[in-house]
Write a protein that holds these residues in place. Structure first.
Motif, PDB file in Angstrom:
ATOM      1  N   ASP A  25      68.974  35.040  41.667  1.00 17.91           N
ATOM      2  CA  ASP A  25      68.839  33.985  42.812  1.00 17.91           C
ATOM      3  C   ASP A  25      69.634  32.849  42.618  1.00 17.91           C
ATOM      4  O   ASP A  25      69.928  31.903  43.216  1.00 17.91           O
ATOM      5  CB  ASP A  25      67.467  33.306  42.553  1.00 17.91           C
ATOM      6  CG  ASP A  25      66.128  34.352  43.167  1.00 17.91           C
ATOM      7  OD1 ASP A  25      66.511  35.210  43.952  1.00 17.91           O
ATOM      8  OD2 ASP A  25      64.982  34.403  42.280  1.00 17.91           O
ATOM      9  N   SER A  26      70.226  32.969  41.300  1.00 20.21           N
ATOM     10  CA  SER A  26      71.434  31.922  41.268  1.00 20.21           C
ATOM     11  C   SER A  26      72.786  32.133  41.605  1.00 20.21           C
ATOM     12  O   SER A  26      73.326  33.418  41.582  1.00 20.21           O
ATOM     13  CB  SER A  26      71.396  31.244  39.516  1.00 20.21           C
ATOM     14  OG  SER A  26      71.796  32.404  39.063  1.00 20.21           O
ATOM     15  N   THR A  27      73.655  31.249  41.812  1.00 23.10           N
ATOM     16  CA  THR A  27      74.946  31.612  41.886  1.00 23.10           C
ATOM     17  C   THR A  27      75.694  31.894  40.608  1.00 23.10           C
ATOM     18  O   THR A  27      75.752  31.218  39.933  1.00 23.10           O
ATOM     19  CB  THR A  27      75.626  30.238  42.540  1.00 23.10           C
ATOM     20  OG1 THR A  27      74.924  30.093  43.804  1.00 23.10           O
ATOM     21  CG2 THR A  27      77.177  30.526  43.112  1.00 23.10           C
ATOM     22  N   ALA A  28      76.600  32.821  40.698  1.00 19.80           N
ATOM     23  CA  ALA A  28      77.426  33.164  39.462  1.00 19.80           C
ATOM     24  C   ALA A  28      78.575  31.981  39.208  1.00 19.80           C
ATOM     25  O   ALA A  28      79.092  31.636  40.458  1.00 19.80           O
ATOM     26  CB  ALA A  28      77.949  34.534  39.753  1.00 19.80           C
ATOM     27  N   HIS A 204      69.137  20.842  48.417  1.00 16.50           N
ATOM     28  CA  HIS A 204      70.589  21.118  47.890  1.00 16.50           C
ATOM     29  C   HIS A 204      71.431  20.181  47.132  1.00 16.50           C
ATOM     30  O   HIS A 204      70.999  19.142  46.857  1.00 16.50           O
ATOM     31  CB  HIS A 204      71.382  22.019  49.015  1.00 16.50           C
ATOM     32  CG  HIS A 204      71.215  20.916  50.218  1.00 16.50           C
ATOM     33  ND1 HIS A 204      70.754  21.341  51.163  1.00 16.50           N
ATOM     34  CD2 HIS A 204      71.658  19.677  50.199  1.00 16.50           C
ATOM     35  CE1 HIS A 204      70.620  20.064  52.319  1.00 16.50           C
ATOM     36  NE2 HIS A 204      71.348  19.385  51.808  1.00 16.50           N
ATOM     37  N   PHE A 205      72.777  20.600  46.870  1.00 14.84           N
ATOM     38  CA  PHE A 205      73.710  19.633  46.439  1.00 14.84           C
ATOM     39  C   PHE A 205      74.297  18.812  47.465  1.00 14.84           C
ATOM     40  O   PHE A 205      74.557  19.146  48.659  1.00 14.84           O
ATOM     41  CB  PHE A 205      74.962  20.311  45.905  1.00 14.84           C
ATOM     42  CG  PHE A 205      74.391  21.047  44.582  1.00 14.84           C
ATOM     43  CD1 PHE A 205      74.654  20.619  43.439  1.00 14.84           C
ATOM     44  CD2 PHE A 205      74.352  22.509  44.759  1.00 14.84           C
ATOM     45  CE1 PHE A 205      74.423  21.307  42.247  1.00 14.84           C
ATOM     46  CE2 PHE A 205      74.246  23.324  43.628  1.00 14.84           C
ATOM     47  CZ  PHE A 205      74.365  22.505  42.314  1.00 14.84           C
ATOM     48  N   PRO A 206      74.005  17.499  47.371  1.00 11.69           N
ATOM     49  CA  PRO A 206      74.942  16.519  48.471  1.00 11.69           C
ATOM     50  C   PRO A 206      76.394  16.953  48.360  1.00 11.69           C
ATOM     51  O   PRO A 206      76.908  17.294  47.273  1.00 11.69           O
ATOM     52  CB  PRO A 206      74.465  15.310  47.968  1.00 11.69           C
ATOM     53  CG  PRO A 206      73.504  15.374  47.214  1.00 11.69           C
ATOM     54  CD  PRO A 206      73.492  16.750  46.409  1.00 11.69           C
ATOM     55  N   ALA A 207      77.009  17.043  49.710  1.00  9.53           N
ATOM     56  CA  ALA A 207      78.271  17.170  49.395  1.00  9.53           C
ATOM     57  C   ALA A 207      79.063  15.713  50.063  1.00  9.53           C
ATOM     58  O   ALA A 207      78.637  14.984  50.588  1.00  9.53           O
ATOM     59  CB  ALA A 207      78.765  18.209  50.795  1.00  9.53           C
ATOM     60  N   ILE A 208      80.197  15.979  49.277  1.00 17.95           N
ATOM     61  CA  ILE A 208      81.044  14.622  49.207  1.00 17.95           C
ATOM     62  C   ILE A 208      82.417  14.801  49.733  1.00 17.95           C
ATOM     63  O   ILE A 208      83.015  15.882  49.124  1.00 17.95           O
ATOM     64  CB  ILE A 208      81.203  13.835  47.719  1.00 17.95           C
ATOM     65  CG1 ILE A 208      80.063  14.053  47.016  1.00 17.95           C
ATOM     66  CG2 ILE A 208      81.855  12.698  47.907  1.00 17.95           C
ATOM     67  CD1 ILE A 208      78.746  12.894  47.487  1.00 17.95           C
ATOM     68  N   ALA A 242      64.697  22.606  60.003  1.00 24.01           N
ATOM     69  CA  ALA A 242      64.836  21.848  58.592  1.00 24.01           C
ATOM     70  C   ALA A 242      66.138  22.519  58.010  1.00 24.01           C
ATOM     71  O   ALA A 242      66.314  23.601  58.217  1.00 24.01           O
ATOM     72  CB  ALA A 242      63.657  22.152  57.741  1.00 24.01           C
ATOM     73  N   LEU A 243      67.036  21.551  57.603  1.00 23.44           N
ATOM     74  CA  LEU A 243      68.431  21.864  56.895  1.00 23.44           C
ATOM     75  C   LEU A 243      67.939  22.036  55.487  1.00 23.44           C
ATOM     76  O   LEU A 243      68.920  21.169  54.855  1.00 23.44           O
ATOM     77  CB  LEU A 243      69.353  21.184  57.597  1.00 23.44           C
ATOM     78  CG  LEU A 243      69.741  21.084  58.975  1.00 23.44           C
ATOM     79  CD1 LEU A 243      70.649  19.958  59.116  1.00 23.44           C
ATOM     80  CD2 LEU A 243      70.372  22.421  59.268  1.00 23.44           C
ATOM     81  N   THR A 244      67.149  22.563  55.051  1.00 27.69           N
ATOM     82  CA  THR A 244      66.931  22.700  53.693  1.00 27.69           C
ATOM     83  C   THR A 244      67.072  24.235  52.794  1.00 27.69           C
ATOM     84  O   THR A 244      66.628  24.385  51.662  1.00 27.69           O
ATOM     85  CB  THR A 244      65.628  22.275  53.228  1.00 27.69           C
ATOM     86  OG1 THR A 244      64.568  22.981  53.946  1.00 27.69           O
ATOM     87  CG2 THR A 244      65.359  20.690  53.358  1.00 27.69           C
ATOM     88  N   ALA A 245      67.666  25.147  53.588  1.00 27.72           N
ATOM     89  CA  ALA A 245      67.926  26.273  53.158  1.00 27.72           C
ATOM     90  C   ALA A 245      68.939  26.311  52.167  1.00 27.72           C
ATOM     91  O   ALA A 245      70.049  25.670  52.444  1.00 27.72           O
ATOM     92  CB  ALA A 245      67.928  27.610  54.212  1.00 27.72           C
ATOM     93  N   GLY A 246      69.232  27.340  51.202  1.00 28.56           N
ATOM     94  CA  GLY A 246      70.232  27.601  50.466  1.00 28.56           C
ATOM     95  C   GLY A 246      70.305  26.195  49.455  1.00 28.56           C
ATOM     96  O   GLY A 246      69.508  25.374  49.512  1.00 28.56           O
ATOM     97  N   LYS A 247      71.535  26.182  48.605  1.00 25.03           N
ATOM     98  CA  LYS A 247      71.708  25.397  47.495  1.00 25.03           C
ATOM     99  C   LYS A 247      72.802  24.174  48.002  1.00 25.03           C
ATOM    100  O   LYS A 247      73.011  23.369  46.970  1.00 25.03           O
ATOM    101  CB  LYS A 247      71.955  26.034  46.268  1.00 25.03           C
ATOM    102  CG  LYS A 247      70.519  26.525  45.670  1.00 25.03           C
ATOM    103  CD  LYS A 247      70.812  26.951  44.122  1.00 25.03           C
ATOM    104  CE  LYS A 247      71.720  26.257  43.403  1.00 25.03           C
ATOM    105  NZ  LYS A 247      71.802  26.698  42.124  1.00 25.03           N
ATOM    106  N   GLY A 248      73.557  24.541  48.700  1.00 25.78           N
ATOM    107  CA  GLY A 248      74.854  23.661  48.687  1.00 25.78           C
ATOM    108  C   GLY A 248      75.201  23.606  50.253  1.00 25.78           C
ATOM    109  O   GLY A 248      74.728  24.429  51.292  1.00 25.78           O
ATOM    110  N   ILE A 249      76.185  22.769  50.482  1.00 23.83           N
ATOM    111  CA  ILE A 249      76.731  22.544  51.823  1.00 23.83           C
ATOM    112  C   ILE A 249      78.257  22.581  51.884  1.00 23.83           C
ATOM    113  O   ILE A 249      78.786  22.372  50.628  1.00 23.83           O
ATOM    114  CB  ILE A 249      76.474  20.826  52.486  1.00 23.83           C
ATOM    115  CG1 ILE A 249      75.016  20.808  52.463  1.00 23.83           C
ATOM    116  CG2 ILE A 249      77.369  20.767  53.599  1.00 23.83           C
ATOM    117  CD1 ILE A 249      74.898  19.372  52.842  1.00 23.83           C
ATOM    118  N   SER A 292      74.063  29.722  50.701  1.00 22.38           N
ATOM    119  CA  SER A 292      74.734  28.923  51.134  1.00 22.38           C
ATOM    120  C   SER A 292      76.006  29.159  51.581  1.00 22.38           C
ATOM    121  O   SER A 292      76.501  30.154  50.925  1.00 22.38           O
ATOM    122  CB  SER A 292      75.036  27.790  49.996  1.00 22.38           C
ATOM    123  OG  SER A 292      73.669  27.486  49.251  1.00 22.38           O
ATOM    124  N   PRO A 293      76.696  28.694  52.698  1.00 24.23           N
ATOM    125  CA  PRO A 293      78.038  28.739  52.896  1.00 24.23           C
ATOM    126  C   PRO A 293      79.037  28.597  51.987  1.00 24.23           C
ATOM    127  O   PRO A 293      78.834  27.407  51.315  1.00 24.23           O
ATOM    128  CB  PRO A 293      78.062  28.178  53.990  1.00 24.23           C
ATOM    129  CG  PRO A 293      77.126  27.008  54.255  1.00 24.23           C
ATOM    130  CD  PRO A 293      76.081  27.328  53.436  1.00 24.23           C
TER     131      PRO A 293
END
Length: 335
Positions: A25-28, A204-208, A242-249, A292-293
């Motif tokens: 389930d985690s990203t490599a 998810h991670f906020p994107a900056i 809701a926009l809460t799927a995945g872990k990142g933007i 996440s994309p």
């Protein structure tokens, strides 16, 4: 139960795989000659980046790593576990552990832990315990050379928080969410909170990017915030789910991409003004997206939801551009 390696230029071309035997389930993380990947069984694997079927070493975290992803910095691999431990491993041979730190003690109540973020000499991670009972969440700032040394921490118990997001760092701030509150903390001392704002749950991670913080929330909103002061909303827009799927933007100078819950697939927004929705794309019947994309090489990559078993590539940063050759691949297990 498999970890796959495919050709990035043509993802229909399968290269190799490694049988983990349980969910991944985690990203490599990729660093040098190695790929590091965690599993629901508690093992983290060190694989050959050229041929992932070759395993060099493994380490048992004694508990599922869940969605916590390994991070590789300065020849160390850092990973957290649902056993309540944070580990610092030798990146050349992950069977060798340098240090560990207990971020919570498991009990009969639900717990959770974020992925790890690193900046300079600091490691940042969030834990949450006793969800639904007398919940509390803590962000830890640890010494990156020896994670058993705590530099600072900040805890929240008010309102019995039931969720945590991921940590995103800039040169000045650490951004993270606990419950429905988004925090902007001093990166050199996370106990000093610069600003807070309540926008709904953020998983998810906020994107900056370019002075903005981008977050999708459980209230079906996409927010574009001032990175210097997250209480200032530059733009926001509502969508169907809701926009809460995945872990990142995924974000670049032009666009923002985010996975959606329910049947809304993946969205593409204008990065300068998120009220301009470029398009959204349903992926295989509109099942909830969990991946996440990712933006790479002029394309957007995203894995399909449960029961879809496909990896998608959209060229030219366009969700409508399924460029040739065929760019989906069927796997024998969920992606």
């Amino acid at each position: 139960n498999y970890f796959y390696q495919v050709n990035a230029s043509n993802i229909s071309q399968y290269i190799s795989n490694y049988s983990v035997g349980v969910d991944v389930d985690s990203t490599a993380a990729v660093s040098g000659d190695y790929v590091y990947v965690g599993s629901a069984g508690g093992l983290i694997y060190q694989l050959n980046a050229t041929n992932v079927n070759q395993s060099f070493a493994s380490f048992n975290t004694t508990g599922s790593v869940g969605q916590s992803s390994p991070v590789v910095v300065n020849n160390y691999v850092y990973i957290s576990s649902l056993s309540g431990q944070l580990y610092q491993l030798n990146a050349t041979n992950i069977s060798v552990s340098f240090a560990n730190y207990t971020i919570f003690t498991p009990n009969d109540n639900p717990e959770g832990v974020s992925s790890i973020a690193i900046s300079g000499s600091n490691v940042y991670v969030i834990s949450i315990v006793d969800i639904g009972v007398s919940g509390s969440a803590t962000i830890y700032q640890l010494n990156a050379t020896n994670i058993s040394k705590v530099i600072n921490s900040y805890s929240v118990s008010a309102g019995n928080p039931d969720s945590i997001g991921e940590v995103t760092l800039t040169s000045q701030y650490a951004y993270f969410s606990i419950g429905t509150t988004l925090f902007q903390a001093n990166i050199t001392n996370v106990s000093k909170i610069h600003n807070t704002a309540d926008y709904g749950k953020i998983s998810h991670f906020p994107a900056i990017r370019d002075g903005y913080v981008y977050v999708g929330t459980s209230t079906n909103n996409m927010y574009q915030l001032n990175a210097s002061n997250i209480s200032i909303v530059k733009n926001n827009v509502s969508v169907a789910n809701a926009l809460t799927a995945g872990k990142g933007i995924a974000v670049n100078d032009e666009f923002v991409f985010i996975s959606a819950d329910g049947d809304d697939g993946i969205y593409q927004f204008n990065a300068t003004n998120v009220t301009r929705i470029i398009t959204h794309r349903l992926i295989s019947g509109g099942i909830t997206m969990y991946s996440s994309p990712v933006i790479a090489g002029g394309a957007v990559f995203v894995a399909g939801p449960d029961q879809d078993n496909q990896l998608w590539k959209f060229g030219n940063y366009s969700l409508s551009d399924l460029t040739s050759p065929t760019i989906t691949i069927n796997f024998p297990g969920n992606v």
